[in-house]
Design an enzyme around this catalytic site. Sequence first.
Site, PDB file in Angstrom:
ATOM      1  N   ASP A   7     -45.895 -11.856  29.183  1.00 41.20           N
ATOM      2  CA  ASP A   7     -47.094 -11.023  29.119  1.00 41.20           C
ATOM      3  C   ASP A   7     -48.127 -11.857  28.376  1.00 41.20           C
ATOM      4  OD1 ASP A   7     -48.893  -8.883  29.209  1.00 41.20           O
ATOM      5  OD2 ASP A   7     -48.135  -8.047  27.333  1.00 41.20           O
ATOM      6  N   GLU A  67     -47.343 -11.860  34.250  1.00 39.56           N
ATOM      7  CA  GLU A  67     -48.209 -10.773  34.687  1.00 39.56           C
ATOM      8  C   GLU A  67     -49.510 -11.352  35.222  1.00 39.56           C
ATOM      9  OE1 GLU A  67     -48.935  -6.425  33.101  1.00 39.56           O
ATOM     10  OE2 GLU A  67     -49.967  -7.876  31.835  1.00 39.56           O
ATOM     11  N   ASP A 140     -46.258  -5.930  23.697  1.00 38.77           N
ATOM     12  CA  ASP A 140     -46.350  -7.171  24.469  1.00 38.77           C
ATOM     13  C   ASP A 140     -44.957  -7.685  24.835  1.00 38.77           C
ATOM     14  OD1 ASP A 140     -49.444  -7.944  23.811  1.00 38.77           O
ATOM     15  OD2 ASP A 140     -48.430  -7.111  22.059  1.00 38.77           O
TER      16      ASP A 140
END
Length: 163
Positions: A7, A67, A140
């Site tokens: 992330d 991501e 996160d």
Amino acid sequence: MRILGIDPGLGRLGWGVIDEQGSKIKAVAFDCIETESKLPDAERLKVIYEKLQEVIRLYKPEIMAVEELFFSRNVTTAFMVGQARGVVLLVAAQSNLQVTAHAPSRVKIAVTGYGKADKKQVGQMVKVILSLDKLPRLDDTTDALAIALTQSFSGKLGSKLAK
């Protein structure tokens, strides 16, 4: 297969390593790379670069799932996340890792079955799927595990290669 989920972010970059063997999936390690906001951006990116290299050396993933960038109204934040994501892709390329990208909505669908799930729903499903005693301290990190799970679930069907 060992999957590293990322992330991306400049202040906090979540990462999670999972192993999949057949239908069994387990968390191997997960954490968050945090950088100090008072450091120049170049130094913060260097911290991410070095620590992510260390994670890859230590856990030896076979694939990295990242991501996709989500552009919101805050262009400055999106730009900073983009810089961190660029460092992630560089480290992956230097490590000869295949990289796939997953949109936030795809991650939510893969983990919860609902594309508009909130962070709490995603977190609870990550906890259940990976049989964790408790959620990671930071969202996160939870998101990174969710991204790794998305790759695991979609790996047989193929995924979008990161650009």
